[in-house]
Design an enzyme around this catalytic site. Sequence first.
Site, PDB file in Angstrom:
ATOM      1  N   GLU A 116      -8.798   0.386   0.090  1.00  0.00           N
ATOM      2  CA  GLU A 116      -7.405   0.765   0.378  1.00  0.00           C
ATOM      3  C   GLU A 116      -6.939   1.879  -0.562  1.00  0.00           C
ATOM      4  O   GLU A 116      -6.297   2.843  -0.137  1.00  0.00           O
ATOM      5  CB  GLU A 116      -6.480  -0.446   0.222  1.00  0.00           C
TER       6      GLU A 116
ATOM      7  N   LYS B  84       0.018  -4.733  -6.399  1.00  0.00           N
ATOM      8  CA  LYS B  84       1.184  -5.601  -6.323  1.00  0.00           C
ATOM      9  C   LYS B  84       0.794  -6.915  -5.645  1.00  0.00           C
ATOM     10  O   LYS B  84       0.107  -6.883  -4.621  1.00  0.00           O
ATOM     11  CB  LYS B  84       2.260  -4.891  -5.501  1.00  0.00           C
TER      12      LYS B  84
ATOM     13  N   ARG C 219      13.234 -11.003  -1.085  1.00  0.00           N
ATOM     14  CA  ARG C 219      13.728 -11.078   0.294  1.00  0.00           C
ATOM     15  C   ARG C 219      15.106 -11.726   0.328  1.00  0.00           C
ATOM     16  O   ARG C 219      15.909 -11.421   1.213  1.00  0.00           O
ATOM     17  CB  ARG C 219      12.714 -11.815   1.168  1.00  0.00           C
TER      18      ARG C 219
ATOM     19  N   TYR D  51      11.430  -6.160 -13.334  1.00  0.00           N
ATOM     20  CA  TYR D  51      12.825  -6.580 -13.500  1.00  0.00           C
ATOM     21  C   TYR D  51      13.123  -6.916 -14.958  1.00  0.00           C
ATOM     22  O   TYR D  51      14.276  -7.119 -15.319  1.00  0.00           O
ATOM     23  CB  TYR D  51      13.114  -7.777 -12.584  1.00  0.00           C
TER      24      TYR D  51
ATOM     25  N   LYS E  31       3.579 -11.464   7.023  1.00  0.00           N
ATOM     26  CA  LYS E  31       3.165 -10.054   6.964  1.00  0.00           C
ATOM     27  C   LYS E  31       1.649  -9.917   6.813  1.00  0.00           C
ATOM     28  O   LYS E  31       1.154  -8.886   6.344  1.00  0.00           O
ATOM     29  CB  LYS E  31       3.913  -9.369   5.816  1.00  0.00           C
TER      30      LYS E  31
ATOM     31  N   SER F 203       9.347 -10.072  -7.935  1.00  0.00           N
ATOM     32  CA  SER F 203      10.513 -10.952  -8.081  1.00  0.00           C
ATOM     33  C   SER F 203      10.141 -12.400  -8.384  1.00  0.00           C
ATOM     34  O   SER F 203      10.790 -13.054  -9.204  1.00  0.00           O
ATOM     35  CB  SER F 203      11.355 -10.879  -6.807  1.00  0.00           C
TER      36      SER F 203
ATOM     37  N   LYS G  31      -1.398  -3.814  -1.749  1.00  0.00           N
ATOM     38  CA  LYS G  31      -0.276  -4.754  -1.741  1.00  0.00           C
ATOM     39  C   LYS G  31      -0.703  -5.996  -0.965  1.00  0.00           C
ATOM     40  O   LYS G  31      -1.124  -5.914   0.189  1.00  0.00           O
ATOM     41  CB  LYS G  31       0.948  -4.112  -1.098  1.00  0.00           C
TER      42      LYS G  31
HETATM   43  N1  LIG Z   1       8.500  -3.518   1.862  1.00  0.00           N
HETATM   44  C1  LIG Z   1       9.111  -4.591   1.316  1.00  0.00           C
HETATM   45  C2  LIG Z   1       8.980  -4.836  -0.134  1.00  0.00           C
HETATM   46  N2  LIG Z   1       9.036  -3.886  -1.105  1.00  0.00           N
HETATM   47  C3  LIG Z   1       8.927  -4.556  -2.322  1.00  0.00           C
HETATM   48  C4  LIG Z   1       8.792  -5.916  -2.064  1.00  0.00           C
HETATM   49  C5  LIG Z   1       8.667  -7.059  -3.024  1.00  0.00           C
HETATM   50  C6  LIG Z   1       9.132  -6.846  -4.403  1.00  0.00           C
HETATM   51  C7  LIG Z   1       9.369  -8.082  -5.188  1.00  0.00           C
HETATM   52  O1  LIG Z   1       9.089  -9.214  -4.766  1.00  0.00           O
HETATM   53  O2  LIG Z   1       9.866  -7.922  -6.302  1.00  0.00           O
HETATM   54  C8  LIG Z   1       8.803  -6.094  -0.698  1.00  0.00           C
HETATM   55  C9  LIG Z   1       8.745  -7.420  -0.071  1.00  0.00           C
HETATM   56  C10 LIG Z   1       7.844  -7.657   1.036  1.00  0.00           C
HETATM   57  O3  LIG Z   1       6.840  -6.965   1.222  1.00  0.00           O
HETATM   58  O4  LIG Z   1       8.136  -8.586   1.791  1.00  0.00           O
HETATM   59 MG   LIG Z   2      -3.838   1.277   3.347  1.00  0.00          MG
END
Ligand SMILES: NCc1[nH]cc(CCC(=O)O)c1CC(=O)O
Ligand SMILES: [Mg+2]
Length: 329
Positions: free
Chosen positions: A239, A254, A206, A319, A223, A280, A196
Site C-alpha cells: 500500500e 494508523k 466517529r 490528541y 469499513k 482517538s 490505514k
Molecule cells: N476518514 C475518516 C477518518 N479520518 C480519521 C479517522 C480516525 C481518527 C481517530 O480515531 O482519531 C477516521 C475514522 C474512520 O476511518 O472511520
Molecule cells: Mg492504497
Amino acid sequence: MFPIRRNRRLRTNEAIRSLVRETYITPNDFLVPLFVVEGKGVKEEIASMPNYYRYSLELLKDEVKTLWSLGLKSVLLFVKVEDVLKDNKGTEAWNPNGLMQRAIKAVKDVCPDMLVMTDVALDPYSSYGHDGIVEGGKIINDATVEALAEMSLSHAEAGANFVAPSDMMDGRILGIREALDQSNFIDTGIMSYSAKYASAFYGPFRDALDSAPVDMVDVPKDKKTYQMDFANRDEAIKETEMDINEGADIVMVKPGLCYLDIVRDIKNTFDVPLAVYQVSGEYAMLKAAAEKGWLDHDAVMMEQVTSIKRAGADIIASYFAKDVVKLIS
Ligand SMILES: NCc1[nH]cc(CCC(=O)O)c1CC(=O)O
Ligand SMILES: [Mg+2]
C-alpha cells in the site's frame, strides 16, 4: 566472576541517562488534529475524548494562536457537518463556502505560518457515514476518487498546504495529484493515510464528528472493504509503495500503538517522511484509566509518544500534542 561490561553504569543518574538517550520528543514532532463545528462561541467537549473539543471558527482561531505560542506549527483539520448538508456523494465537501474551506481561511487569517493539513474523505459529509459513495451495497472506488480530487482542489483553493486523504480508495493519490497539478497547485502536498487499518480504535472520533456508518439495508456496516485487515503486515508495504509511486509526499500508518511493527517496517523500507496517527481510541483509553487512578497519565503519555517516535515516526498526529508540549517545556 564479575561482569566486565556493566550496562548499569549508563543508567546511574539522570545526567548520564539523558546523555545516552536515543529518542527525544520536541514540539516539532507533532501534528495537532482539530475538530471544527458550525456556530458562534462554541467549544464543546467530546464525550468520549475528555479535555478535547470541537470549536466554532472564532474559538478555533484562539486555539490556533495558543498552539503556535507553544511551538506547535502544524494542524490537521476535521469538520463536523450538519446532517441536512449530507448526501451520498458528499457534495458539501467541495462547497467553496463550506465549513472546512472557512476553517482553513480562519487559521491562515490568524496564523499565516501555521501549516494547514486537511482531512480528505467523504465520511463527515456522507449520509451513510462512509468514506466513499455507496451503490448497491458497495463502496464505489473510481467515482469516489473523482469526488476526493474535487474536494482536494477545493481545499487547495482555500489555502491548505497539504491535503490528507484518509479514505483508502485505490488510486486516489494519483487522482488527487493530477487534479492539483492541472490547476497549478504544484506546491500543495499530499499526506497519504497509506496503511490505514480497519480499527475499533476510531470510535471516539466517529462520536466527535457524528460520522459512523449508518445502520441501513444496502449500506455496509463497517469499513473493511477499504481499510486494511489488522492481521496484515506485508500488505502495508505494498500500500505504501503504491502511494509513494502515485505521488504521496508523506505516508502514514494508523493507528499507532498496536501497529508499531508496521511503523518500523515502513521506516526501514522507504525514505519518505512517515507520520503515525495516535488515534482517538488510544487517547480515550489512557484518559479513562487515568481518571480511575489506575495509570499515571503524564508518565504513560510520554512513554507512548516516545515509543511511537522510537519505532520510526517522523511525525506524530496526536490528541496529546498540547499536553506533551506543556509537560516538556
Ligand atoms: N476518514 C475518516 C477518518 N479520518 C480519521 C479517522 C480516525 C481518527 C481517530 O480515531 O482519531 C477516521 C475514522 C474512520 O476511518 O472511520
Ligand atoms: Mg492504497
